[in-house]
Design an enzyme around this catalytic site. Structure first.
Site, PDB file in Angstrom:
ATOM      1  N   LYS A   1       0.850  -1.199   0.000  1.00 36.83           N
ATOM      2  CA  LYS A   1       0.000   0.000   0.000  1.00 36.83           C
ATOM      3  C   LYS A   1       0.883   1.246   0.000  1.00 36.83           C
ATOM      4  O   LYS A   1       1.792   1.363   0.824  1.00 36.83           O
ATOM      5  CB  LYS A   1      -0.893   0.018   1.241  1.00 36.83           C
ATOM      6  CG  LYS A   1      -1.777   1.239   1.325  1.00 36.83           C
ATOM      7  CD  LYS A   1      -2.774   1.129   2.463  1.00 36.83           C
ATOM      8  CE  LYS A   1      -2.326   1.750   3.751  1.00 36.83           C
ATOM      9  NZ  LYS A   1      -2.234   3.214   3.750  1.00 36.83           N
TER      10      LYS A   1
ATOM     11  N   ASP B   1      -3.451   4.400  -1.888  1.00 38.70           N
ATOM     12  CA  ASP B   1      -4.350   4.881  -0.831  1.00 38.70           C
ATOM     13  C   ASP B   1      -4.385   6.402  -0.845  1.00 38.70           C
ATOM     14  O   ASP B   1      -3.788   7.061   0.000  1.00 38.70           O
ATOM     15  CB  ASP B   1      -3.850   4.345   0.518  1.00 38.70           C
ATOM     16  CG  ASP B   1      -4.809   4.623   1.655  1.00 38.70           C
ATOM     17  OD1 ASP B   1      -5.967   4.998   1.384  1.00 38.70           O
ATOM     18  OD2 ASP B   1      -4.404   4.464   2.815  1.00 38.70           O
TER      19      ASP B   1
ATOM     20  N   LYS C   1      -7.365   8.218  -1.044  1.00 37.72           N
ATOM     21  CA  LYS C   1      -8.620   8.694  -0.438  1.00 37.72           C
ATOM     22  C   LYS C   1      -9.181   9.892  -1.211  1.00 37.72           C
ATOM     23  O   LYS C   1      -9.333  10.993  -0.668  1.00 37.72           O
ATOM     24  CB  LYS C   1      -8.405   9.054   1.037  1.00 37.72           C
ATOM     25  CG  LYS C   1      -7.948   7.861   1.875  1.00 37.72           C
ATOM     26  CD  LYS C   1      -7.892   8.189   3.351  1.00 37.72           C
ATOM     27  CE  LYS C   1      -7.488   7.013   4.201  1.00 37.72           C
ATOM     28  NZ  LYS C   1      -6.069   6.607   4.063  1.00 37.72           N
TER      29      LYS C   1
ATOM     30  N   ASP D   1     -13.668  14.910  -4.222  1.00 40.17           N
ATOM     31  CA  ASP D   1     -13.695  16.206  -4.918  1.00 40.17           C
ATOM     32  C   ASP D   1     -15.009  16.242  -5.672  1.00 40.17           C
ATOM     33  O   ASP D   1     -15.857  15.362  -5.470  1.00 40.17           O
ATOM     34  CB  ASP D   1     -12.471  16.287  -5.864  1.00 40.17           C
ATOM     35  CG  ASP D   1     -12.049  17.727  -6.159  1.00 40.17           C
ATOM     36  OD1 ASP D   1     -12.931  18.558  -6.463  1.00 40.17           O
ATOM     37  OD2 ASP D   1     -10.851  18.022  -6.107  1.00 40.17           O
TER      38      ASP D   1
ATOM     39  N   THR E   1     -11.094   5.882  11.136  1.00 35.55           N
ATOM     40  CA  THR E   1     -11.123   5.201  12.438  1.00 35.55           C
ATOM     41  C   THR E   1     -10.607   6.097  13.567  1.00 35.55           C
ATOM     42  O   THR E   1     -10.741   5.745  14.735  1.00 35.55           O
ATOM     43  CB  THR E   1     -10.312   3.885  12.410  1.00 35.55           C
ATOM     44  OG1 THR E   1      -9.065   4.151  11.789  1.00 35.55           O
ATOM     45  CG2 THR E   1     -11.041   2.816  11.649  1.00 35.55           C
TER      46      THR E   1
ATOM     47  N   ARG F   1       3.573  -0.554  10.733  1.00 36.06           N
ATOM     48  CA  ARG F   1       4.717  -0.518  11.655  1.00 36.06           C
ATOM     49  C   ARG F   1       5.137  -1.856  12.260  1.00 36.06           C
ATOM     50  O   ARG F   1       6.342  -2.054  12.467  1.00 36.06           O
ATOM     51  CB  ARG F   1       4.436   0.527  12.742  1.00 36.06           C
ATOM     52  CG  ARG F   1       4.528   1.951  12.178  1.00 36.06           C
ATOM     53  CD  ARG F   1       3.820   2.951  13.033  1.00 36.06           C
ATOM     54  NE  ARG F   1       2.387   2.737  13.019  1.00 36.06           N
ATOM     55  CZ  ARG F   1       1.510   3.505  13.654  1.00 36.06           C
ATOM     56  NH1 ARG F   1       1.929   4.530  14.367  1.00 36.06           N
ATOM     57  NH2 ARG F   1       0.226   3.245  13.576  1.00 36.06           N
TER      58      ARG F   1
HETATM   59  O1  C5P Z   1       1.459   1.106  11.059  1.00 32.92           O
HETATM   60  P1  C5P Z   1       0.046   0.634  11.007  1.00 32.92           P
HETATM   61  O2  C5P Z   1      -0.075  -0.881  10.936  1.00 32.92           O
HETATM   62  O3  C5P Z   1      -0.819   1.234  12.083  1.00 32.92           O
HETATM   63  O4  C5P Z   1      -0.465   1.182   9.601  1.00 32.92           O
HETATM   64  C1  C5P Z   1      -1.808   1.111   9.200  1.00 32.92           C
HETATM   65  C2  C5P Z   1      -1.965   1.747   7.856  1.00 32.92           C
HETATM   66  O5  C5P Z   1      -3.360   1.812   7.537  1.00 32.92           O
HETATM   67  C3  C5P Z   1      -1.459   3.182   7.753  1.00 32.92           C
HETATM   68  O6  C5P Z   1      -1.001   3.359   6.407  1.00 32.92           O
HETATM   69  C4  C5P Z   1      -2.685   4.023   7.993  1.00 32.92           C
HETATM   70  O7  C5P Z   1      -2.615   5.273   7.351  1.00 32.92           O
HETATM   71  C5  C5P Z   1      -3.762   3.163   7.340  1.00 32.92           C
HETATM   72  N1  C5P Z   1      -5.113   3.401   7.833  1.00 32.92           N
HETATM   73  C6  C5P Z   1      -5.471   3.252   9.170  1.00 32.92           C
HETATM   74  N2  C5P Z   1      -6.759   3.489   9.562  1.00 32.92           N
HETATM   75  C7  C5P Z   1      -7.682   3.875   8.675  1.00 32.92           C
HETATM   76  C8  C5P Z   1      -7.340   4.023   7.328  1.00 32.92           C
HETATM   77  C9  C5P Z   1      -6.023   3.785   6.945  1.00 32.92           C
HETATM   78  O8  C5P Z   1      -4.648   2.868   9.978  1.00 32.92           O
HETATM   79  N3  C5P Z   1      -8.925   4.081   9.039  1.00 32.92           N
END
Ligand code: C5P
Length: 228
Positions: free
Chosen positions: A35, A62, A64, A67, A115, A206
């Site tokens: 992603k 991603d 999002k 517009d 979220t 992460r």
């Molecule tokens: O590092 P981590 O596992 O928390 O990364 C989750 C990924 O999913 C990040 O790229 C974050 O921007 C994305 N994301 C999220 N919650 C959302 C939409 C996207 O954590 N509602």
């Protein structure tokens, strides 16, 4: 294992294309789906997306989008031309209809409610409903608009799957292996729990990208998915 591997999407949330390339090289065959989000996209990530496709990887852009309809449709068509696999748009009816018109074979995922929002944040933004109500409403609207999938919290899977049926792709961030640092994710499940709750794909950043041994961390998650 191939099926399990295809269900893990690794979020390349790093600052530079060089750092992303190094990570992809470390992860090798263990990871088949990446992603690219806003940070990397604005730092050369869209060219990297093409490189990843040339290596046989699947790529989720991603961005999002949100517009006026004409702009969303044309932007979606541009991304569809590059042969990417998934694109996110916000789950507003006009935005989803416009993206659908431009998407062709590109799969569209709608972001229902971020979220990081709770009921108080929605009220402050002028909405007179709860997060749960808005997510359910937008899930139904996404299905009606012919959207391919939704991004949602793993905890929403049990209520949303019955609304959208088995054909909708449900993709969830907020996934943490047992014992991993949650970071800023508050509403989490383990990879096995999310898959058992009918997630089609999990997005993990992460816990893999900041791990001391990223390849081993990814292998453990794929094995956990395969075990469900
Ligand atoms: O590092 P981590 O596992 O928390 O990364 C989750 C990924 O999913 C990040 O790229 C974050 O921007 C994305 N994301 C999220 N919650 C959302 C939409 C996207 O954590 N509602």
């Amino acid at each position: 294992m191939t099926d399990a591997r295809d269900r893990l999407i690794v979020a390349l949330d790093v600052e530079t294309v060089d750092a992303a390339r190094a990570l992809v090289s470390t992860l090798g065959d263990v990871v088949s789906f990446y992603k690219i989000g806003l940070e990397l996209a604005y730092g050369g990530g869209l060219a990297l997306a093409r490189e990843l496709k040339d290596q046989g990887k699947r790529v989720f852009i991603d961005l999002k989008l949100h517009d006026i309809g004409a702009t969303v449709e044309r932007a979606t068509r541009q991304i569809a031309r590059t042969g990417m696999d998934f694109l996110t748009v916000h789950a507003y009816p006009q935005t989803m209809a416009a993206a659908r018109a431009g998407a062709g074979d590109l799969k569209l995922l709608a972001v229902t409610v971020m979220t990081s929002y709770d009921d108080a944040d929605l009220r402050e933004a002028g909405y007179a409903c709860s997060v749960a109500e808005l997510v359910a409403r937008r899930a139904g609207q996404a299905k009606a608009a012919g959207i391919d999938g939704l991004i949602l919290s793993p905890l929403e899977l049990p209520t949303i799957r019955p609304i959208v049926g088995p054909g909708m792709l449900l993709v969830t961030p907020g996934v943490r292996p047992a014992g991993a640092d949650a970071g800023d994710q508050k509403r989490i499940m383990t990879p096995a729990q999310a898959i058992a709750a009918t997630a089609n794909h999990i997005v993990v950043g992460r816990p893999i990208t900041r791990a001391a041994a990223p390849r081993a961390a990814a292998e453990a998650i794929v094995a956990e998915i395969a075990g469900v």
